[in-house]
Design a protein around this motif. Structure first.
Motif, PDB file in Angstrom:
ATOM      1  N   GLY A   3       0.821  -1.216   0.000  1.00  0.00           N
ATOM      2  CA  GLY A   3       0.000   0.000   0.000  1.00  0.00           C
ATOM      3  C   GLY A   3       0.847   1.255   0.000  1.00  0.00           C
ATOM      4  N   LEU A   4       1.909   1.279   0.809  1.00  0.00           N
ATOM      5  CA  LEU A   4       2.813   2.429   0.832  1.00  0.00           C
ATOM      6  C   LEU A   4       3.519   2.614  -0.515  1.00  0.00           C
ATOM      7  CD1 LEU A   4       4.427   2.112   4.384  1.00  0.00           C
ATOM      8  CD2 LEU A   4       2.881   3.904   3.571  1.00  0.00           C
ATOM      9  N   THR A  64       1.071   3.992  -2.987  1.00  0.00           N
ATOM     10  CA  THR A  64       0.828   5.421  -2.732  1.00  0.00           C
ATOM     11  C   THR A  64       1.964   6.262  -3.294  1.00  0.00           C
ATOM     12  OG1 THR A  64      -0.403   4.865  -0.733  1.00  0.00           O
ATOM     13  CG2 THR A  64       0.411   7.123  -0.929  1.00  0.00           C
ATOM     14  N   PHE A  65       3.209   5.864  -3.014  1.00  0.00           N
ATOM     15  CA  PHE A  65       4.353   6.610  -3.544  1.00  0.00           C
ATOM     16  C   PHE A  65       4.385   6.588  -5.064  1.00  0.00           C
ATOM     17  CE2 PHE A  65       6.406   5.709   0.725  1.00  0.00           C
ATOM     18  CZ  PHE A  65       6.193   6.998   1.193  1.00  0.00           C
ATOM     19  N   ILE A  72       1.754   6.482  -7.036  1.00  0.00           N
ATOM     20  CA  ILE A  72       0.725   7.436  -7.487  1.00  0.00           C
ATOM     21  C   ILE A  72       1.251   8.865  -7.392  1.00  0.00           C
ATOM     22  CG2 ILE A  72      -1.538   8.410  -6.883  1.00  0.00           C
ATOM     23  CD1 ILE A  72      -2.408   5.517  -6.239  1.00  0.00           C
ATOM     24  N   PHE A  73       1.921   9.194  -6.265  1.00  0.00           N
ATOM     25  CA  PHE A  73       2.494  10.533  -6.135  1.00  0.00           C
ATOM     26  C   PHE A  73       3.551  10.801  -7.202  1.00  0.00           C
ATOM     27  CE2 PHE A  73       1.299  10.492  -1.439  1.00  0.00           C
ATOM     28  CZ  PHE A  73       0.239  11.378  -1.625  1.00  0.00           C
TER      29      PHE A  73
END
Length: 171
Positions: free
Chosen positions: A12-13, A16-17, A19-20
């Motif tokens: 998940g982390l 997320t990174f 996507i950023f």
């Protein structure tokens, strides 16, 4: 926590990174303004602005404080004094964070009894005449190095003239 839960959290982390990272890449592509090496042909809109007052200062003629005082508005000066109210009082002897400003125009600098002036202000000398007040109100830290006054100053000459005209009425 077992291995599967840890794997889910790390995944998940990482997601997320990712996507950023993709959002950053997309924004840079969309709003690219050139790299400074001749790639300005692909720039976004360019908006010409004047520099930090340098062009305005050279175009506008310098008006003396006496001329501004001749047309100063005491009512506007009272409104400008609203910026001073937090630290200064107008009543004689009513010191606050700063000394009282009752009859300040043409008063000696650092002359209010009962107020603990900074070394810079105490050593300044002179009187609060119109020219000195104008210079001090424009940039207090430049006019009196070491002053305790944290106010940045009044940049507009009209505001300073209006305030000085108002302070002249406080007697």
């Amino acid at each position: 926590m077992n291995t599967m839960e840890i794997t889910k959290v790390v995944g998940g982390l990482c997601g997320t990174f990712l996507i950023f990272l993709l959002a950053k890449w997309g924004a840079e592509t969309l709003y690219h303004t050139g790299d400074g090496h001749g790639d300005e042909a692909h720039s976004a809109y360019v908006i010409e602005v004047e520099s930090d007052g340098d062009a305005a200062a050279t175009d506008a003629p310098e008006v003396s404080i006496e001329e501004l005082l001749a047309s100063a508005d005491v009512g506007k000066g009272e409104r400008v004094f609203g910026k001073c109210k937090a630290c200064h009082k107008l009543e004689d002897g009513a010191n606050a964070t700063g000394p009282h400003l009752f009859a300040v125009v043409n008063r000696q600098v650092a002359a209010v009894s009962g107020y603990d002036y900074s070394d810079g202000m105490a050593g300044h000398g002179g009187a609060w005449d119109v020219e000195t007040l104008n210079s001090f109100l424009e940039n207090p830290k430049d006019e009196v190095p070491g002053t305790k006054m944290s106010f940045a100053g009044l940049k507009k000459p009209e505001d300073r003239a209006n305030l000085i005209a108002y302070l002249e009425t406080v007697q």
